[in-house]
Write an enzyme that holds these catalytic residues in place. Sequence first.
Site, short mmCIF file in Angstrom:
data_model
loop_
_atom_site.label_atom_id
_atom_site.label_comp_id
_atom_site.label_asym_id
_atom_site.label_seq_id
_atom_site.Cartn_x
_atom_site.Cartn_y
_atom_site.Cartn_z
N ASP A 92 0.67 -1.66 0.08
CA ASP A 92 0.32 -0.08 0.19
C ASP A 92 1.14 1.45 0.01
O ASP A 92 1.36 1.31 0.65
CB ASP A 92 -0.66 0.07 1.17
CG ASP A 92 -1.76 -0.99 0.65
OD1 ASP A 92 -1.83 -2.38 0.25
OD2 ASP A 92 -2.62 -1.27 1.41
N LYS A 154 -6.97 3.59 -3.04
CA LYS A 154 -7.57 2.93 -1.85
C LYS A 154 -7.09 4.54 -1.24
O LYS A 154 -6.84 5.47 -0.95
CB LYS A 154 -6.56 2.61 -0.57
CG LYS A 154 -6.20 2.47 0.40
CD LYS A 154 -5.18 1.94 1.61
CE LYS A 154 -5.23 2.21 3.26
NZ LYS A 154 -4.01 1.19 3.85
N LYS A 182 -9.86 -0.09 -1.67
CA LYS A 182 -9.79 -0.21 -0.35
C LYS A 182 -10.49 1.15 0.34
O LYS A 182 -9.98 2.09 0.01
CB LYS A 182 -8.48 -0.71 -0.53
CG LYS A 182 -8.60 -0.53 1.55
CD LYS A 182 -6.62 -1.32 1.79
CE LYS A 182 -6.60 -1.35 3.08
NZ LYS A 182 -5.28 -2.07 3.04
#
Length: 223
Positions: A92, A154, A182
């Site tokens: 991430d 995300k 996400k």
Amino acid sequence: MNASQLAKYIDHTALTAEKTEQDILKLCEEALEYGFYSVCINPCHISLAKQKLADSAVKICTVIGFPLGANATVVKAFETEQAIQAGAGEIDMVINVGWIKSNQWEKVQADIQAVFHACHDTPLKVILETCLLSKEEIVKACEICKAIGVAFVKTSTGFNKGGATVEDVALMKQTVGEIGVKASGGIRDTQTALAMIEAGATRIGASAGIAIVNGVLAESEGY
């Protein structure tokens, strides 16, 4: 959706600075017990988590350029390579918000591309920090991520002034199509998690994973 199905959406998260090795081991134990998709931890804890989660289905997710996204691109790429070598199964990374705000989109794209290249076959999620972006900036960042071919976009680090919103998740999903979304930051109960999933989230990042699957509001605030 039952508890075990919901658990498979969750990256069980512990990213605050004071987390000890015992905290990380507990996080891993909880992930094993509840069947969470992954643990999301800082890179220094990857080796410890790898030992604890050996021979299990729980993946190890780690963060790159966290939480500001302002590291040099070469540093992000190197950090990614080291994390994967240590045992990370998902990455991430935080987008460079300052470059977005400076309208330096070529730099933004090159930054993501460098980390994507360093990932090889490891799934990459790009954290947009949506609370700092306009709707137009969210869309443009998502379009860049889609063009590169990342696994997920995300919403948030959980360390800024706001976290995931249903509106932003829906906008991101509408933009990226089949790419994962996400939702993270401020998701601490079942109702909020399900609302994010209904809006298009395919993964939930939360430190309150147990409360979410148990259907109760988490007492503490945080990621």
